[in-house]
Design an enzyme around this catalytic site. Structure first.
Site, short mmCIF file in Angstrom:
data_model
loop_
_atom_site.label_atom_id
_atom_site.label_comp_id
_atom_site.label_asym_id
_atom_site.label_seq_id
_atom_site.Cartn_x
_atom_site.Cartn_y
_atom_site.Cartn_z
N GLU A 171 -11.63 -3.65 -2.70
CA GLU A 171 -10.72 -2.67 -3.30
C GLU A 171 -10.56 -2.96 -4.78
OE1 GLU A 171 -7.06 -3.20 -0.85
OE2 GLU A 171 -8.47 -4.27 0.41
N HIS A 210 0.79 -1.23 0.00
CA HIS A 210 0.00 0.00 0.00
C HIS A 210 0.83 1.29 0.00
CE1 HIS A 210 -3.45 -2.45 0.26
NE2 HIS A 210 -3.67 -2.47 1.55
N HIS A 264 -9.81 2.29 0.15
CA HIS A 264 -9.64 1.25 1.16
C HIS A 264 -10.60 1.41 2.36
CE1 HIS A 264 -7.35 -1.60 3.69
NE2 HIS A 264 -6.74 -1.97 2.58
C1 BGC Z 1 -4.82 -6.27 2.42
C2 BGC Z 1 -4.53 -6.93 3.73
C3 BGC Z 1 -3.88 -5.93 4.63
C4 BGC Z 1 -4.77 -4.75 4.79
C5 BGC Z 1 -4.13 -3.71 5.66
C6 BGC Z 1 -5.68 -5.08 2.66
O1 BGC Z 1 -5.89 -4.39 1.47
O2 BGC Z 1 -5.44 -7.14 1.52
O3 BGC Z 1 -3.71 -8.06 3.55
O4 BGC Z 1 -3.60 -6.49 5.88
O5 BGC Z 1 -5.05 -4.19 3.55
O6 BGC Z 1 -5.05 -2.82 6.11
#
Ligand code: BGC
Length: 378
Positions: free
Chosen positions: A343, A136, A207
């Site tokens: 997402e 991310h 998210h």
């Molecule tokens: C992921 C997870 C991750 C989370 C963190 C998600 O988009 O798929 O694996 O732990 O984000 O907030």
């Protein structure tokens, strides 16, 4: 019967759901100060409302959706997202609650990729299965920076952020615009575009954590999910796609027909073991333009959320890593599977997988991502 995770039942609804069309009033927007960054910069928050009683609050910090209030089938309105009451919570949060995530959402193996013959090294800020990877956007991704927000169009807010060449290890100055719009068809549209002055990789995702019951102490295991996705991406134990594009048919990953999430989440299936539940990328049915990708329903309150997108894939993360270790809105400690994320995105680790759709953006090109959340109750 709902599965209660912590506190007793919510109050039952009173009013009726849909206002008649002739009662519609024009939408309105409010702009306020949400708080201050640690360096003193002011952070704005915008409140978008529509004529059916829906309210979305969005902030310049992380281009975050702070809250989303929608009515249930009896007209009772509640916030259906996880988050915080104040900016301070978001400043320290590491779960990307409600955030606009980038420059590259999802995972990159070993935090490394090669572009035009040059290897780039990104932060390895995540380690599922004990294997470090980039997640991310890194240590200070787009979720942790101050964007610049202004009202646009009919009931919208546009956030701008310029990510400098070399920020978090990514090449190229990237100019990003993310817009939230709430219309009277009960659609919250999140739209992002980006341009660069040097080749780079881009996968910007929204998210939010959803619990359509409006009660964050309940489990999303009782929600019913449909994904218009005939395939998913199996991963290794570090949650990096292996490169295989596997059919969902005959597996617990099959959500092509509506399924209650909790029914198969503990099934003896390798992908579910690696993810600690659902935490995978599904490959959407092929098609042109913005099209329906997912439908989520809470059978008890009747709330429905449909997601449409122009992206090739969707990550369904079932909130497996939430563990009650931090307190959010109203002091509620968010328990495992008390919310889920859907997402829309490009493929995870695409920069290292030539067979996956490219996430490379070059000068002169524009990255575009549309994600529409449509709310209703039945
Ligand atoms: C992921 C997870 C991750 C989370 C963190 C998600 O988009 O798929 O694996 O732990 O984000 O907030």
């Amino acid at each position: 019967m709902k599965t209660r995770l912590m506190i007793p039942a919510m109050i039952l609804a009173l009013a009726s759901c849909q206002k008649p069309a002739e009662m519609k009033t024009s939408s309105a927007m409010k702009q306020e100060v949400f708080g201050k960054m640690p360096d003193g910069r002011e952070v704005k928050i915008f409140t978008l409302t529509n004529s059916n009683g829906l309210t979305a609050r969005v902030t310049e910090y992380g281009a975050i959706l702070v809250s989303m209030e929608t009515p249930d089938k009896s007209g009772k309105t509640a916030d259906i997202t996880h988050g915080y009451d104040t900016l301070e919570g978001w400043l320290t949060n590491t779960s990307y609650l409600g955030a606009t995530v980038g420059r590259f959402g999802n995972r990159i193996k070993d935090g490394k990729f090669t572009l035009e013959g040059k290897e780039y090294t990104l932060a390895t800020n995540n380690d599922p299965g004990g294997i470090p990877c980039h997640l991310h956007g890194g240590l200070k991704g787009f979720d942790k920076v101050l964007w610049s927000g202004k009202p646009v169009g009919d009931n919208g807010v546009e956030f701008t952020y310029v990510s400098k060449d070399g920020e978090e290890g990514y090449p190229g100055n990237l100019t990003v615009k993310t817009t939230y719009t709430l219309n009277d068809d009960n659609e919250l549209k999140w739209e992002t575009s980006a341009t660069t002055d040097a080749p780079t990789i881009v996968n910007i995702v929204h998210h939010s954590y959803w619990n359509l019951s409006g009660d964050p102490t309940t489990s999303i295991n009782d929600h019913e999910l449909t994904l218009r996705a005939p395939h998913f991406l199996p991963t290794d134990i570090g949650l990096i796609p292996t490169g295989e594009i596997a059919p969902v048919a005959g597996t617990p990953m099959d959500f092509t027909k509506p399924k209650i999430i909790g029914e198969r989440v503990e099934a003896d299936f390798e992908a579910l073991k690696f993810g600690g539940g659902y935490d995978h990328c599904w490959v959407l049915e092929k098609g042109e333009g913005v099209r329906l990708a997912a439908r989520l329903k809470d059978p008890e309150t009747g709330r429905v959320m449909e997601i449409s997108t122009d992206q090739p894939a969707i990550q369904f993360y079932g909130g497996n890593f939430l563990d009650g270790s931090f307190a959010g809105k109203g002091g509620v400690k968010y328990a495992k599977r008390s919310a889920l994320c859907l997402e829309t995105e490009g493929f995870p680790d695409a920069p290292n997988k030539a067979a996956f759709p490219s996430c490379v953006l070059r000068p002169g090109e524009t990255y575009k991502h549309v994600m529409i959340h449509k709310f209703s109750a039945e």
